[in-house]
Structure formats: structure tokens, C-alpha cells
Motif scaffolding. Sequence first.
Motif, PDB file in Angstrom:
ATOM      1  N   PRO A   1       0.799  -1.230   0.000  1.00 26.77           N
ATOM      2  CA  PRO A   1       0.000   0.000   0.000  1.00 26.77           C
ATOM      3  C   PRO A   1       0.826   1.272   0.000  1.00 26.77           C
ATOM      4  O   PRO A   1       0.301   2.348  -0.313  1.00 26.77           O
ATOM      5  CB  PRO A   1      -0.841  -0.120   1.274  1.00 26.77           C
ATOM      6  CG  PRO A   1      -0.114  -1.101   2.133  1.00 26.77           C
ATOM      7  CD  PRO A   1       0.570  -2.049   1.206  1.00 26.77           C
TER       8      PRO A   1
ATOM      9  N   ARG B   1      -3.360  -1.701  -7.895  1.00 28.57           N
ATOM     10  CA  ARG B   1      -3.641  -2.166  -6.531  1.00 28.57           C
ATOM     11  C   ARG B   1      -3.977  -3.655  -6.516  1.00 28.57           C
ATOM     12  O   ARG B   1      -4.840  -4.128  -7.259  1.00 28.57           O
ATOM     13  CB  ARG B   1      -4.807  -1.375  -5.934  1.00 28.57           C
ATOM     14  CG  ARG B   1      -5.121  -1.704  -4.480  1.00 28.57           C
ATOM     15  CD  ARG B   1      -6.201  -0.789  -3.939  1.00 28.57           C
ATOM     16  NE  ARG B   1      -5.768   0.601  -3.947  1.00 28.57           N
ATOM     17  CZ  ARG B   1      -5.062   1.162  -2.954  1.00 28.57           C
ATOM     18  NH1 ARG B   1      -4.720   0.439  -1.901  1.00 28.57           N
ATOM     19  NH2 ARG B   1      -4.711   2.430  -3.034  1.00 28.57           N
TER      20      ARG B   1
ATOM     21  N   SER C   1      -2.632   6.802  -9.509  1.00 23.20           N
ATOM     22  CA  SER C   1      -3.082   5.912  -8.434  1.00 23.20           C
ATOM     23  C   SER C   1      -4.453   6.318  -7.970  1.00 23.20           C
ATOM     24  O   SER C   1      -4.956   7.377  -8.332  1.00 23.20           O
ATOM     25  CB  SER C   1      -2.101   5.945  -7.273  1.00 23.20           C
ATOM     26  OG  SER C   1      -1.960   7.256  -6.792  1.00 23.20           O
TER      27      SER C   1
END
Length: 227
Positions: free
Chosen positions: A11, A44, A227
Motif C-alpha cells: 500500500p 492495486r 493511483s
Amino acid sequence: MQPIEICAWRPEWPTQFAVKAKLIRSVLDAHAMRIDHIGSTAIRGLAAKPIIDIQISVADLQSVEVLRERMTAIGYVWRPSNADLTKRYFREAPGNERTHVHVRGRGSWSEQWSLLFRDYMRAHAHEHAPYAELKRALAARYQNDRVALHRGQVRTPLDNYPSCRSLGGPNRLAAGPVRRLTARATASASTLRPVPGRPAPCRACIPSRPDFQNKRPRTNRGLFFGS
């Protein structure tokens, strides 16, 4: 040369990109028409090599002297021996976080491919597992051969490569994300609204201000996060 490592998605990768991109924007200003987080660390949940890939889009790929001077000033190393003529390439200085900076011409196929691949994989989480499986298998086979690993990951059609064919057969790999990507991602791109003065659109690019996260960028000079 460090052995190839494929690890679970972390993360902190988007934050690392944001910090690096902000610094790059501060020195390049309008010379960088957009700055994007690309590669697997920008997707992700997808396993990746722990390397932040950054793409800088420029108007003229041949005029890189200013970029070289300013990128060197903030600690990046110019790689003039890069064999890929569709881009110019920088790496992190020794001892810094692993970072690959790819400078590509605005609107070029190589620039758009990186964005299309990222956006396709973000939108199709079911593709992550087979692609991660392929990457781990190639990494195990080519621990010290990054060129062979890269070819196995992104070149199409996959069954042209003996390394990929021997990892499970062309029929299995033909069902993987890379082989399907060209037709699907290109078709998906045609559904996005173009913006005057911009290359083909990228749904995930947003400017640095958090209140713009759900709005279309208004300027070519903004910092764009992938992102």
C-alpha cells in the motif's frame, strides 16, 4: 545485479510515487506534459517487482537536454545506453529507492500502451492472479536475466516465446491478460472522451489536489497521479 523479486502489492507504493512525482514536477514544470504511475506497482492488489515505474510524457522526445540536467540535479541517473528507442530512461542513484523513469513522446503508442495496460488491469482484477503466476514463473526461470523476464511479461503474442510456451503451453497462456490486452484495451480507450490538447485519455490520471480526484484535469501542467 540484484536477483529478480516478485512480492505482494504494498500500500505504500502509491505514496512513494506521489512523493517522487511531486519532486519531478517541481523541477520539470511544463517540460513534463504529464507524469504517471505505471507498471504493476500502480495496480492495486497485483504482485510486482518492488520498483516504482514513472512515465513522463514530453512534447519532443529528441529534446532531452533540459530533462537530463534537471533530473540529474534531483538524484536520477541518465541511462544513455538504453536500447529502447521509443523512450529515454533514468534510474535511481545508488542507495536510493528503486525507481525507473521512462520519458516518452506525448501521444506515442509506447506511452499509450503503458497507460492502457495499467488501466485495463485496474479494471479487471480477475486478471491479476494469472498474470502474477506468469511473472513469478518467469522470475524463477530468469533470476538474473531481466530482459528475458520483460519479454515474457509484455510481448505479444506470448506463444512466440519458448520461455512462455514451456511454462504451461500456449493454450493456457493465450488465456492470460497480456494476449487479450491489445484488442480489449484499445477498444476500451475508444469509449473515453478525448480532451483537446491531450493524448488519448487515461481514466485514472488525476491532478495533485485532492479535491479534484473525481474531476477531469484542466491543465497540461498539473501533476498527474496514476493511483
